[in-house]
Design an enzyme around this catalytic site. Structure first.
Site, PDB file in Angstrom:
ATOM      1  N   ARG A 235      31.879  40.935  39.848  1.00  0.00           N
ATOM      2  CA  ARG A 235      31.062  41.775  39.030  1.00  0.00           C
ATOM      3  C   ARG A 235      31.928  43.162  39.101  1.00  0.00           C
ATOM      4  O   ARG A 235      32.286  43.677  39.891  1.00  0.00           O
ATOM      5  CB  ARG A 235      29.821  42.099  39.588  1.00  0.00           C
ATOM      6  CG  ARG A 235      28.684  40.937  39.155  1.00  0.00           C
ATOM      7  CD  ARG A 235      28.405  40.812  37.958  1.00  0.00           C
ATOM      8  NE  ARG A 235      27.626  39.686  37.885  1.00  0.00           N
ATOM      9  CZ  ARG A 235      27.864  38.178  37.344  1.00  0.00           C
ATOM     10  NH1 ARG A 235      29.034  37.825  37.258  1.00  0.00           N
ATOM     11  NH2 ARG A 235      26.993  37.540  37.156  1.00  0.00           N
ATOM     12  N   ASP A 259      38.666  40.316  35.320  1.00  0.00           N
ATOM     13  CA  ASP A 259      37.822  39.303  34.408  1.00  0.00           C
ATOM     14  C   ASP A 259      36.398  39.939  34.211  1.00  0.00           C
ATOM     15  O   ASP A 259      35.624  39.626  33.263  1.00  0.00           O
ATOM     16  CB  ASP A 259      37.453  37.927  34.928  1.00  0.00           C
ATOM     17  CG  ASP A 259      36.921  37.099  34.202  1.00  0.00           C
ATOM     18  OD1 ASP A 259      37.237  36.975  33.020  1.00  0.00           O
ATOM     19  OD2 ASP A 259      36.075  36.316  34.647  1.00  0.00           O
ATOM     20  N   GLU A 264      30.326  45.501  30.211  1.00  0.00           N
ATOM     21  CA  GLU A 264      30.577  44.447  29.355  1.00  0.00           C
ATOM     22  C   GLU A 264      29.937  44.277  28.213  1.00  0.00           C
ATOM     23  O   GLU A 264      28.552  44.632  28.232  1.00  0.00           O
ATOM     24  CB  GLU A 264      30.855  43.183  30.026  1.00  0.00           C
ATOM     25  CG  GLU A 264      31.597  43.200  31.172  1.00  0.00           C
ATOM     26  CD  GLU A 264      31.456  41.968  32.123  1.00  0.00           C
ATOM     27  OE1 GLU A 264      30.507  41.074  31.861  1.00  0.00           O
ATOM     28  OE2 GLU A 264      32.233  41.847  33.551  1.00  0.00           O
ATOM     29  N   HIS A 282      35.471  37.923  31.187  1.00  0.00           N
ATOM     30  CA  HIS A 282      34.411  37.185  31.733  1.00  0.00           C
ATOM     31  C   HIS A 282      34.274  35.942  31.730  1.00  0.00           C
ATOM     32  O   HIS A 282      33.363  35.288  31.031  1.00  0.00           O
ATOM     33  CB  HIS A 282      33.204  37.963  31.621  1.00  0.00           C
ATOM     34  CG  HIS A 282      32.135  37.781  32.707  1.00  0.00           C
ATOM     35  ND1 HIS A 282      31.276  38.754  33.082  1.00  0.00           N
ATOM     36  CD2 HIS A 282      31.778  36.635  33.602  1.00  0.00           C
ATOM     37  CE1 HIS A 282      30.463  38.130  34.142  1.00  0.00           C
ATOM     38  NE2 HIS A 282      30.796  36.824  34.274  1.00  0.00           N
TER      39      HIS A 282
HETATM   40  C1  8YV Z   1      28.770  33.584  33.248  1.00  0.00           C
HETATM   41  C2  8YV Z   1      28.683  34.514  35.635  1.00  0.00           C
HETATM   42  O1  8YV Z   1      29.833  34.295  32.613  1.00  0.00           O
HETATM   43  O2  8YV Z   1      27.924  32.739  37.029  1.00  0.00           O
HETATM   44  C3  8YV Z   1      27.909  33.945  36.764  1.00  0.00           C
HETATM   45  O3  8YV Z   1      27.080  34.949  37.363  1.00  0.00           O
HETATM   46  O4  8YV Z   1      29.028  35.632  35.561  1.00  0.00           O
HETATM   47  C4  8YV Z   1      29.483  33.373  34.736  1.00  0.00           C
HETATM   48  O5  8YV Z   1      29.610  32.277  35.366  1.00  0.00           O
HETATM   49  C5  8YV Z   1      27.659  33.807  32.921  1.00  0.00           C
HETATM   50  O6  8YV Z   1      26.484  33.488  33.593  1.00  0.00           O
HETATM   51  C6  8YV Z   1      27.240  33.292  31.569  1.00  0.00           C
HETATM   52  O7  8YV Z   1      26.581  32.058  31.356  1.00  0.00           O
END
Ligand code: 8YV
Length: 316
Positions: A235, A259, A264, A282
């Site tokens: 994050r 990423d 964001e 991301h």
């Molecule tokens: C996804 C994420 O981009 O799992 C997570 O916490 O940040 C990512 O896998 C997001 O949840 C979109 O579905």
């Protein structure tokens, strides 16, 4: 009557979308034009019994308060930092997420970023596309990975999968997180600062919580040093982005491969202008297979809830 579900974002899996529409009366917020979403939401909010959201979108206390009948929030992701868990708990609203199924892809992206930074992939791609090769422009050698130290910050499932991959590239691995993990043959550093001091590559794989916010600060970045690289697949909140930009500008930190970002999808221009960064939007879990598996887990959690069965992956 089918339970009414507020779907905040679509899954790229057609099968998941079909199952949602088969079992539930879905209200697809993502299909509404942005400027009409608030009014549209007011029209359906009173009937919504479940919310399907993502790790990035989450759900805040204000939206929860708009949904008097909500029983469950199913997060299509592992991170729950964007979900107001306190507000959900206070209301007795269940929360589920999607651990396990995205581990390999997120770890793969971490190594993709690490390798892209190590071997300067974006610069090489640019060099070929823009005729640098044909023009015989000078090209400096990069540094080998083998023998370098990969420090992993956060040693849960994803951190451990990153460690296994780094080892396969001949790297030495260490980790830091407050709680030591029993039974792993990876040495734990005493602190994040000690990990950064010992590492050539610091890979962030810890959860975004109030306790981890800005833990990758100016001091940690300075310890990583001018030959060091920061990789973040967790994050943006874990990194002090201003300190990161300053360190990259001054070359007191070698490179960053990111990423995830603080705000964001807005990536600061100061970061986008730098040459010593690799940036992705991301996408750690964005593969056909993993997004299907995540979506399926969301559907299965919702079905379990409305059948009165135990949830598959509840958030404690
Ligand atoms: C996804 C994420 O981009 O799992 C997570 O916490 O940040 C990512 O896998 C997001 O949840 C979109 O579905």
């Amino acid at each position: 009557m089918k339970p009414e579900v507020l779907v905040m974002a679509a899954s790229p899996s057609a099968s998941v979308m079909a199952q949602l529409d088969q079992h539930f009366d879905c209200h697809h917020l993502w299909q509404q034009p942005r400027e009409q979403q608030a009014a549209w939401l007011r029209g359906v909010a009173g009937r919504v019994r479940a919310v399907l959201t993502t790790g990035a979108i989450g759900i805040d206390a204000a939206l929860l308060a708009q949904l008097p009948k909500v029983e469950i929030v199913a997060v299509n992701g592992i991170g729950t930092d964007a979900v107001d868990l306190e507000a959900a708990r206070a209301r007795g609203v269940f929360v589920t997420n999607t651990p396990g199924v995205l581990t390999d892809d997120v770890a793969d992206l971490a190594l993709t970023l690490l390798l892209s930074a190590a071997r300067r992939l974006p610069a090489l791609d640019f060099y070929v596309r823009t005729g640098g090769w044909e023009a015989g422009k000078p090209l400096a050698p990069t540094r080998a990975l083998r023998g370098k130290v990969c420090g992993v910050y956060g040693f849960g499932r994803i951190g451990q999968a990153i460690a296994a991959r780094a080892r396969a590239f001949g790297m030495a691995v260490r980790y830091f997180q407050p709680r030591a993990i029993e039974g792993v043959d990876v040495p734990r550093a005493e602190s994040l600062l000690a990990l950064a001091e010992a590492s050539d590559y610091l890979v962030v794989a810890a959860p975004g919580t109030p306790a981890t916010r800005h833990t990758v600060n100016a001091e940690v970045l300075a310890a990583l040093g001018p030959q060091g690289t920061l990789v973040n697949v967790a994050r943006g909140s874990l990194v002090d982005e201003e300190a990161l930009i300053a360190a990259l500008r001054a070359h007191t930190l070698g490179m960053a491969a990111l990423d995830v970002f603080a705000d964001e999808p807005r990536v600061p221009a100061a970061l986008r202008e730098l040459e010593n960064v690799v940036l992705t939007p991301h996408v750690g879990s964005l593969t056909v297979e993993t997004r299907h598996a995540m979506g399926q887990l969301v559907v299965d959690n919702l079905l379990a809830h409305f059948a009165g069965k135990p949830l598959l992956t509840p958030v404690a």
